[in-house]
Design a protein around this motif. Structure first.
Motif, mmCIF file in Angstrom:
data_model
loop_
_atom_site.group_PDB
_atom_site.id
_atom_site.type_symbol
_atom_site.label_atom_id
_atom_site.label_comp_id
_atom_site.label_asym_id
_atom_site.label_seq_id
_atom_site.Cartn_x
_atom_site.Cartn_y
_atom_site.Cartn_z
ATOM 1 N N LYS A 83 0.813 -1.220 0.000
ATOM 2 C CA LYS A 83 0.000 0.000 0.000
ATOM 3 C C LYS A 83 0.846 1.269 0.000
ATOM 4 N N ALA A 84 2.156 1.145 0.335
ATOM 5 C CA ALA A 84 3.037 2.307 0.353
ATOM 6 C C ALA A 84 3.606 2.638 -1.019
ATOM 7 N N VAL A 85 3.436 1.719 -1.985
ATOM 8 C CA VAL A 85 3.935 1.941 -3.345
ATOM 9 C C VAL A 85 2.891 2.719 -4.124
ATOM 10 N N PRO A 86 3.258 3.869 -4.705
ATOM 11 C CA PRO A 86 2.282 4.794 -5.285
ATOM 12 C C PRO A 86 1.367 4.248 -6.368
ATOM 13 N N ASN A 87 1.849 3.345 -7.232
ATOM 14 C CA ASN A 87 1.011 2.904 -8.354
ATOM 15 C C ASN A 87 1.400 1.500 -8.806
ATOM 16 N N SER A 88 0.573 0.945 -9.690
ATOM 17 C CA SER A 88 0.766 -0.438 -10.149
ATOM 18 C C SER A 88 2.042 -0.587 -10.976
ATOM 19 N N ARG A 89 2.433 0.454 -11.708
ATOM 20 C CA ARG A 89 3.650 0.374 -12.519
ATOM 21 C C ARG A 89 4.863 0.157 -11.616
ATOM 22 N N LEU A 90 4.931 0.894 -10.506
ATOM 23 C CA LEU A 90 6.047 0.725 -9.589
ATOM 24 C C LEU A 90 5.970 -0.606 -8.848
ATOM 25 N N ARG A 91 4.747 -1.071 -8.574
ATOM 26 C CA ARG A 91 4.613 -2.379 -7.927
ATOM 27 C C ARG A 91 5.202 -3.471 -8.808
ATOM 28 N N SER A 92 5.009 -3.341 -10.107
ATOM 29 C CA SER A 92 5.572 -4.343 -11.022
ATOM 30 C C SER A 92 7.102 -4.297 -11.003
ATOM 31 N N LYS A 93 7.669 -3.104 -10.771
ATOM 32 C CA LYS A 93 9.125 -2.978 -10.691
ATOM 33 C C LYS A 93 9.648 -3.689 -9.447
ATOM 34 N N PHE A 94 8.938 -3.530 -8.322
ATOM 35 C CA PHE A 94 9.355 -4.218 -7.103
ATOM 36 C C PHE A 94 9.239 -5.733 -7.271
ATOM 37 N N ASN A 95 8.211 -6.184 -7.973
ATOM 38 C CA ASN A 95 8.070 -7.615 -8.252
ATOM 39 C C ASN A 95 9.240 -8.129 -9.080
ATOM 40 N N HIS A 96 9.713 -7.265 -9.984
ATOM 41 C CA HIS A 96 10.785 -7.656 -10.900
ATOM 42 C C HIS A 96 12.133 -7.724 -10.193
ATOM 43 N N TYR A 97 12.415 -6.742 -9.307
ATOM 44 C CA TYR A 97 13.734 -6.658 -8.691
ATOM 45 C C TYR A 97 13.792 -7.244 -7.280
ATOM 46 N N GLY A 98 12.643 -7.548 -6.685
ATOM 47 C CA GLY A 98 12.617 -8.097 -5.339
ATOM 48 C C GLY A 98 11.654 -9.259 -5.248
ATOM 49 N N SER A 99 11.122 -9.477 -4.070
ATOM 50 C CA SER A 99 10.150 -10.554 -3.865
ATOM 51 C C SER A 99 8.950 -9.996 -3.102
ATOM 52 N N TYR A 100 7.821 -10.696 -3.214
ATOM 53 C CA TYR A 100 6.587 -10.225 -2.591
ATOM 54 C C TYR A 100 5.998 -11.306 -1.701
ATOM 55 N N ASP A 101 5.667 -10.928 -0.465
ATOM 56 C CA ASP A 101 5.029 -11.827 0.486
ATOM 57 C C ASP A 101 3.527 -11.528 0.479
ATOM 58 N N ARG A 102 2.740 -12.445 -0.075
ATOM 59 C CA ARG A 102 1.306 -12.207 -0.201
ATOM 60 C C ARG A 102 0.609 -12.140 1.162
ATOM 61 N N GLU A 103 1.089 -12.939 2.099
ATOM 62 C CA GLU A 103 0.461 -12.945 3.424
ATOM 63 C C GLU A 103 0.680 -11.620 4.152
ATOM 64 N N LEU A 104 1.890 -11.112 4.094
ATOM 65 C CA LEU A 104 2.211 -9.851 4.764
ATOM 66 C C LEU A 104 1.931 -8.642 3.883
ATOM 67 N N GLU A 105 1.701 -8.900 2.596
ATOM 68 C CA GLU A 105 1.476 -7.829 1.619
ATOM 69 C C GLU A 105 2.623 -6.817 1.636
ATOM 70 N N GLU A 106 3.841 -7.342 1.519
ATOM 71 C CA GLU A 106 5.002 -6.463 1.512
ATOM 72 C C GLU A 106 6.086 -7.000 0.583
ATOM 73 N N TYR A 107 6.879 -6.069 0.076
ATOM 74 C CA TYR A 107 7.984 -6.395 -0.810
ATOM 75 C C TYR A 107 9.283 -6.433 -0.008
ATOM 76 N N SER A 108 10.205 -7.286 -0.429
ATOM 77 C CA SER A 108 11.556 -7.324 0.111
ATOM 78 C C SER A 108 12.513 -7.103 -1.054
ATOM 79 N N ILE A 109 13.491 -6.225 -0.849
ATOM 80 C CA ILE A 109 14.390 -5.894 -1.954
ATOM 81 C C ILE A 109 15.716 -5.374 -1.402
ATOM 82 N N VAL A 110 16.796 -5.700 -2.093
ATOM 83 C CA VAL A 110 18.111 -5.151 -1.759
ATOM 84 C C VAL A 110 18.329 -3.906 -2.607
ATOM 85 N N VAL A 111 18.678 -2.800 -1.948
ATOM 86 C CA VAL A 111 18.796 -1.528 -2.661
ATOM 87 C C VAL A 111 20.079 -0.795 -2.264
ATOM 88 N N PRO A 112 20.593 0.063 -3.152
ATOM 89 C CA PRO A 112 21.689 0.949 -2.759
ATOM 90 C C PRO A 112 21.178 1.942 -1.713
#
Length: 211
Positions: A83-112
């Motif tokens: 819910k903290a990600v502004p739009n669906s386009r950015l959500r797809s980017k997080f899906n691409h570069y990280g992982s998504y936990d459906r139960e917790l509804e949160e993304y995990s990602i390694v970032v600079p």
């Protein structure tokens, strides 16, 4: 104004090492003592151990090279709610570069991580560079590293919960997605938490001319 960026790890054993370390001792950032103490007390150790790399920003002033600011970069594993990600386009980017936990509804990602960034207020040297210019140099370094080795298209930072700071980073493409409680050794900061902010680099933001 042209700037010369020196990675702190590159000065070890070099002729200019003594002068640069002296510049670090004179560095002042009274509005944020955590930024100042990191550069003076931790940056060299962090650089040698590979925990974070500090980049010193110099410019020419009255025929001398002046340390006008610095930024320190590392990597960090973060989590952010869907819910903290502004739009669906950015959500797809997080899906691409990280992982998504459906139960917790949160993304995990390694970032600079832009772990520290600050101008040098000693003798008003802060006037030799703007905050926007210093942040742009940090973002260029991040993006150029990603251009060389991959690693996604995000940059992450944490800042104090102050409207002026938050507005500054938002103007430069970041958005707020959460808060992090201060750790015991983070004594030079105000409040009890830091604001977590992240931004996405568009494809045009490659900065190949920096290579």
């Amino acid at each position: 104004m042209p700037y010369n960026i020196i990675n702190l790890i590159d000065i070890h054993g070099k002729e200019a090492e003594g002068q640069i370390l002296s510049d670090l001792e004179l560095y002042e950032c009274s509005y944020n003592k955590d930024v100042e103490s990191f550069l003076k007390e931790k940056s060299y150790h962090f650089a040698k151990s590979g925990l974070a790399q500090t980049h010193l920003v110099y410019t020419s002033f009255k025929q001398e090279l002046i340390l006008c600011g610095y930024y320190a970069l590392a990597t960090k594993w973060i989590k952010l709610k869907k819910k903290a990600v502004p739009n669906s386009r950015l959500r797809s980017k997080f899906n691409h570069y990280g992982s998504y936990d459906r139960e917790l509804e949160e993304y995990s990602i390694v970032v600079p991580l832009i772990g520290q960034i600050g101008k040098n207020y000693y003798l008003n040297y802060n006037k030799l560079i703007s905050g926007d210019e210093l942040l742009e140099l940090a973002l260029r370094t991040v993006r150029t590293a990603q251009y060389i080795i991959g690693g996604g298209k995000f940059a992450y930072l944490e800042c104090e919960d102050e409207p002026k700071l938050i507005d500054f980073y938002q103007r430069n493409g970041f958005w707020e997605f959460g808060k992090r409680k201060l750790e015991k050794d983070e004594t030079g900061l105000k409040g009890k938490h830091l604001i977590q902010m992240i931004r996405y680099f568009e494809d045009c933001e490659v900065f190949p001319n920096d290579l």
